[in-house]
Design a protein around this motif. Structure first.
Motif, PDB file in Angstrom:
ATOM      1  N   ASP A  25       0.850  -1.184   0.000  1.00 38.43           N
ATOM      2  CA  ASP A  25       0.000   0.000   0.000  1.00 38.43           C
ATOM      3  C   ASP A  25       0.889   1.240   0.000  1.00 38.43           C
ATOM      4  O   ASP A  25       1.757   1.393   0.845  1.00 38.43           O
ATOM      5  N   SER A  26       0.687   2.142  -0.953  1.00 40.78           N
ATOM      6  CA  SER A  26       1.550   3.320  -1.087  1.00 40.78           C
ATOM      7  C   SER A  26       1.353   4.335   0.041  1.00 40.78           C
ATOM      8  O   SER A  26       2.228   5.145   0.302  1.00 40.78           O
ATOM      9  N   ILE A  27       0.238   4.271   0.729  1.00 39.36           N
ATOM     10  CA  ILE A  27      -0.013   5.225   1.811  1.00 39.36           C
ATOM     11  C   ILE A  27       0.490   4.689   3.149  1.00 39.36           C
ATOM     12  O   ILE A  27       1.255   5.336   3.852  1.00 39.36           O
ATOM     13  N   THR A  28       0.080   3.493   3.501  1.00 36.04           N
ATOM     14  CA  THR A  28       0.437   2.950   4.816  1.00 36.04           C
ATOM     15  C   THR A  28       1.723   2.141   4.810  1.00 36.04           C
ATOM     16  O   THR A  28       2.294   1.873   5.856  1.00 36.04           O
ATOM     17  N   ARG A  29       2.178   1.728   3.628  1.00 39.73           N
ATOM     18  CA  ARG A  29       3.381   0.899   3.477  1.00 39.73           C
ATOM     19  C   ARG A  29       3.217  -0.515   4.033  1.00 39.73           C
ATOM     20  O   ARG A  29       4.182  -1.206   4.271  1.00 39.73           O
ATOM     21  N   PHE A  30       1.987  -0.950   4.277  1.00 36.18           N
ATOM     22  CA  PHE A  30       1.762  -2.321   4.702  1.00 36.18           C
ATOM     23  C   PHE A  30       1.932  -3.239   3.496  1.00 36.18           C
ATOM     24  O   PHE A  30       1.643  -2.860   2.369  1.00 36.18           O
ATOM     25  N   THR A  31       2.369  -4.457   3.748  1.00 36.30           N
ATOM     26  CA  THR A  31       2.677  -5.384   2.671  1.00 36.30           C
ATOM     27  C   THR A  31       1.922  -6.693   2.827  1.00 36.30           C
ATOM     28  O   THR A  31       1.805  -7.215   3.920  1.00 36.30           O
ATOM     29  N   LYS A  55       3.197 -32.085  -1.655  1.00 30.83           N
ATOM     30  CA  LYS A  55       4.130 -32.934  -2.395  1.00 30.83           C
ATOM     31  C   LYS A  55       3.929 -32.682  -3.889  1.00 30.83           C
ATOM     32  O   LYS A  55       2.797 -32.587  -4.357  1.00 30.83           O
ATOM     33  N   SER A  56       5.032 -32.584  -4.623  1.00 31.99           N
ATOM     34  CA  SER A  56       4.923 -32.437  -6.073  1.00 31.99           C
ATOM     35  C   SER A  56       4.827 -33.818  -6.716  1.00 31.99           C
ATOM     36  O   SER A  56       4.882 -34.838  -6.031  1.00 31.99           O
ATOM     37  N   LYS A  57       4.734 -33.837  -8.023  1.00 32.38           N
ATOM     38  CA  LYS A  57       4.672 -35.104  -8.753  1.00 32.38           C
ATOM     39  C   LYS A  57       6.032 -35.792  -8.808  1.00 32.38           C
ATOM     40  O   LYS A  57       6.117 -36.953  -9.155  1.00 32.38           O
ATOM     41  N   GLN A  58       7.100 -35.048  -8.467  1.00 31.28           N
ATOM     42  CA  GLN A  58       8.452 -35.602  -8.486  1.00 31.28           C
ATOM     43  C   GLN A  58       8.811 -36.159  -7.107  1.00 31.28           C
ATOM     44  O   GLN A  58       8.502 -35.545  -6.082  1.00 31.28           O
ATOM     45  N   LYS A  59       9.502 -37.270  -7.084  1.00 38.91           N
ATOM     46  CA  LYS A  59       9.906 -37.911  -5.839  1.00 38.91           C
ATOM     47  C   LYS A  59      10.886 -37.007  -5.077  1.00 38.91           C
ATOM     48  O   LYS A  59      11.857 -36.515  -5.642  1.00 38.91           O
ATOM     49  N   GLY A  60      10.604 -36.774  -3.787  1.00 38.77           N
ATOM     50  CA  GLY A  60      11.481 -35.973  -2.940  1.00 38.77           C
ATOM     51  C   GLY A  60      11.444 -34.477  -3.200  1.00 38.77           C
ATOM     52  O   GLY A  60      12.288 -33.733  -2.728  1.00 38.77           O
ATOM     53  N   VAL A  61      10.433 -34.022  -3.953  1.00 32.90           N
ATOM     54  CA  VAL A  61      10.289 -32.597  -4.289  1.00 32.90           C
ATOM     55  C   VAL A  61       8.929 -32.118  -3.782  1.00 32.90           C
ATOM     56  O   VAL A  61       7.913 -32.805  -3.926  1.00 32.90           O
ATOM     57  N   TYR A  62       8.928 -30.920  -3.182  1.00 31.30           N
ATOM     58  CA  TYR A  62       7.734 -30.379  -2.527  1.00 31.30           C
ATOM     59  C   TYR A  62       7.482 -28.937  -2.952  1.00 31.30           C
ATOM     60  O   TYR A  62       8.366 -28.273  -3.485  1.00 31.30           O
ATOM     61  N   TYR A  63       6.273 -28.477  -2.688  1.00 33.27           N
ATOM     62  CA  TYR A  63       5.910 -27.079  -2.862  1.00 33.27           C
ATOM     63  C   TYR A  63       5.647 -26.467  -1.499  1.00 33.27           C
ATOM     64  O   TYR A  63       4.980 -27.072  -0.655  1.00 33.27           O
ATOM     65  N   SER A  64       6.152 -25.274  -1.310  1.00 31.48           N
ATOM     66  CA  SER A  64       5.834 -24.463  -0.143  1.00 31.48           C
ATOM     67  C   SER A  64       5.036 -23.263  -0.653  1.00 31.48           C
ATOM     68  O   SER A  64       5.538 -22.491  -1.464  1.00 31.48           O
ATOM     69  N   LEU A  65       3.795 -23.135  -0.194  1.00 32.23           N
ATOM     70  CA  LEU A  65       2.913 -22.033  -0.578  1.00 32.23           C
ATOM     71  C   LEU A  65       2.701 -21.176   0.660  1.00 32.23           C
ATOM     72  O   LEU A  65       2.182 -21.665   1.665  1.00 32.23           O
ATOM     73  N   THR A  66       3.109 -19.921   0.600  1.00 35.23           N
ATOM     74  CA  THR A  66       3.111 -19.075   1.794  1.00 35.23           C
ATOM     75  C   THR A  66       2.347 -17.782   1.561  1.00 35.23           C
ATOM     76  O   THR A  66       2.502 -17.138   0.519  1.00 35.23           O
ATOM     77  N   ALA A  67       1.557 -17.404   2.552  1.00 37.74           N
ATOM     78  CA  ALA A  67       0.857 -16.114   2.573  1.00 37.74           C
ATOM     79  C   ALA A  67       1.306 -15.373   3.823  1.00 37.74           C
ATOM     80  O   ALA A  67       1.323 -15.942   4.913  1.00 37.74           O
ATOM     81  N   SER A  68       1.672 -14.108   3.650  1.00 38.80           N
ATOM     82  CA  SER A  68       2.147 -13.317   4.783  1.00 38.80           C
ATOM     83  C   SER A  68       1.572 -11.911   4.715  1.00 38.80           C
ATOM     84  O   SER A  68       1.494 -11.322   3.639  1.00 38.80           O
ATOM     85  N   CYS A  69       1.199 -11.388   5.882  1.00 39.74           N
ATOM     86  CA  CYS A  69       0.574 -10.073   5.952  1.00 39.74           C
ATOM     87  C   CYS A  69       0.937  -9.413   7.277  1.00 39.74           C
ATOM     88  O   CYS A  69       1.020 -10.088   8.300  1.00 39.74           O
ATOM     89  N   GLN A  70       1.154  -8.106   7.238  1.00 37.96           N
ATOM     90  CA  GLN A  70       1.383  -7.395   8.489  1.00 37.96           C
ATOM     91  C   GLN A  70       0.088  -7.339   9.272  1.00 37.96           C
ATOM     92  O   GLN A  70      -0.999  -7.205   8.712  1.00 37.96           O
ATOM     93  N   LEU A  71       0.200  -7.448  10.592  1.00 36.23           N
ATOM     94  CA  LEU A  71      -0.977  -7.547  11.453  1.00 36.23           C
ATOM     95  C   LEU A  71      -1.895  -6.338  11.356  1.00 36.23           C
ATOM     96  O   LEU A  71      -3.104  -6.455  11.503  1.00 36.23           O
ATOM     97  N   GLU A  72      -1.329  -5.173  11.105  1.00 36.71           N
ATOM     98  CA  GLU A  72      -2.138  -3.957  11.073  1.00 36.71           C
ATOM     99  C   GLU A  72      -2.886  -3.769   9.761  1.00 36.71           C
ATOM    100  O   GLU A  72      -3.660  -2.853   9.606  1.00 36.71           O
ATOM    101  N   ASP A  73      -2.658  -4.618   8.794  1.00 32.90           N
ATOM    102  CA  ASP A  73      -3.151  -4.403   7.442  1.00 32.90           C
ATOM    103  C   ASP A  73      -4.422  -5.189   7.134  1.00 32.90           C
ATOM    104  O   ASP A  73      -4.417  -6.069   6.295  1.00 32.90           O
ATOM    105  N   ASN A  74      -5.545  -4.879   7.799  1.00 35.04           N
ATOM    106  CA  ASN A  74      -6.820  -5.529   7.528  1.00 35.04           C
ATOM    107  C   ASN A  74      -6.616  -7.040   7.449  1.00 35.04           C
ATOM    108  O   ASN A  74      -6.973  -7.701   6.479  1.00 35.04           O
ATOM    109  N   LEU A  75      -6.009  -7.562   8.488  1.00 36.75           N
ATOM    110  CA  LEU A  75      -5.485  -8.919   8.525  1.00 36.75           C
ATOM    111  C   LEU A  75      -6.481  -9.996   8.121  1.00 36.75           C
ATOM    112  O   LEU A  75      -6.188 -10.821   7.255  1.00 36.75           O
TER     113      LEU A  75
END
Length: 188
Positions: A75-81, A151-171
């Motif tokens: 956000d260009s005003i509050t700088r929350f990410t 787990k991905s379709k490949q043996k020993g390979v995984y996906y990490s899907l992450t969502a992150s938000c600052q607490l003050e930003d309409n969490l």
């Protein structure tokens, strides 16, 4: 008797301050948002992201991370990410099953992270078998992070899907939107 009443009141207030919104509660929040579908350039996966968000392919120095993207908005005003990150990686411990990889990651996180795990375990909120970590930090720019491990379709390979938000930003709204996006993940 007054002491018991006072103790119960104090216990009630302290337990309220430790409450948090769970992953299930975030996912079940009714939010509507404009979205767009993006695909990794090699077509390994696709995902929906909010329509007005930027995204880019990431380059990694770590040989265990195969590929990834970041999508987000500041956000260009509050700088929350708000940010979504997807990484495809090789298991550090050469684990071939998802539960073992989750347990290895949990030990690593508990040992090395400044963030507190508030909940973790298997989730039924994705179309793939997955585990999750739900973190909170209490630093200068406090954030809340939820990571899904698939787990991905490949043996020993995984996906990490992450969502992150600052607490003050309409969490609650933002985490709900981001988790709905993560749940749209589709491996090709």
């Amino acid at each position: 008797m007054k002491f018991i009443k006072l103790a119960l009141i104090i216990l009630n207030f302290t337990s309220c301050s430790e409450k948090f919104t769970t992953v299930d509660e975030y996912i079940n929040l009714p939010v509507n948002f404009a979205k767009t579908k993006i695909s990794y350039p090699t077509n390994d996966f696709s995902i929906l992201i909010p329509k007005n968000w930027y995204w880019k392919v990431e380059e990694y120095d770590n040989k265990k991370i195969i590929l990834g993207i970041d999508a987000g908005q500041t956000d260009s005003i509050t700088r929350f990410t708000k940010i979504i990150s997807i990484q495809k990686y090789k298991s550090e411990e050469n684990n071939n099953d998802l539960k073992t990889e989750f347990e290895s990651m949990k030990k690593l996180v508990e040992k090395n992270s400044n963030e507190k795990i508030v909940e973790s375990g298997k989730t039924k909120n994705t179309s793939y078998e997955s585990y999750f970590f739900h973190f909170k930090s209490d630093n200068k720019k406090s954030t809340e992070t939820i990571s899904l491990l698939l787990k991905s379709k490949q043996k020993g390979v995984y996906y990490s899907l992450t969502a992150s938000c600052q607490l003050e930003d309409n969490l609650e709204t933002n985490m709900s939107i981001m988790l709905k996006c993560l749940n749209s993940f589709e491996e090709k």
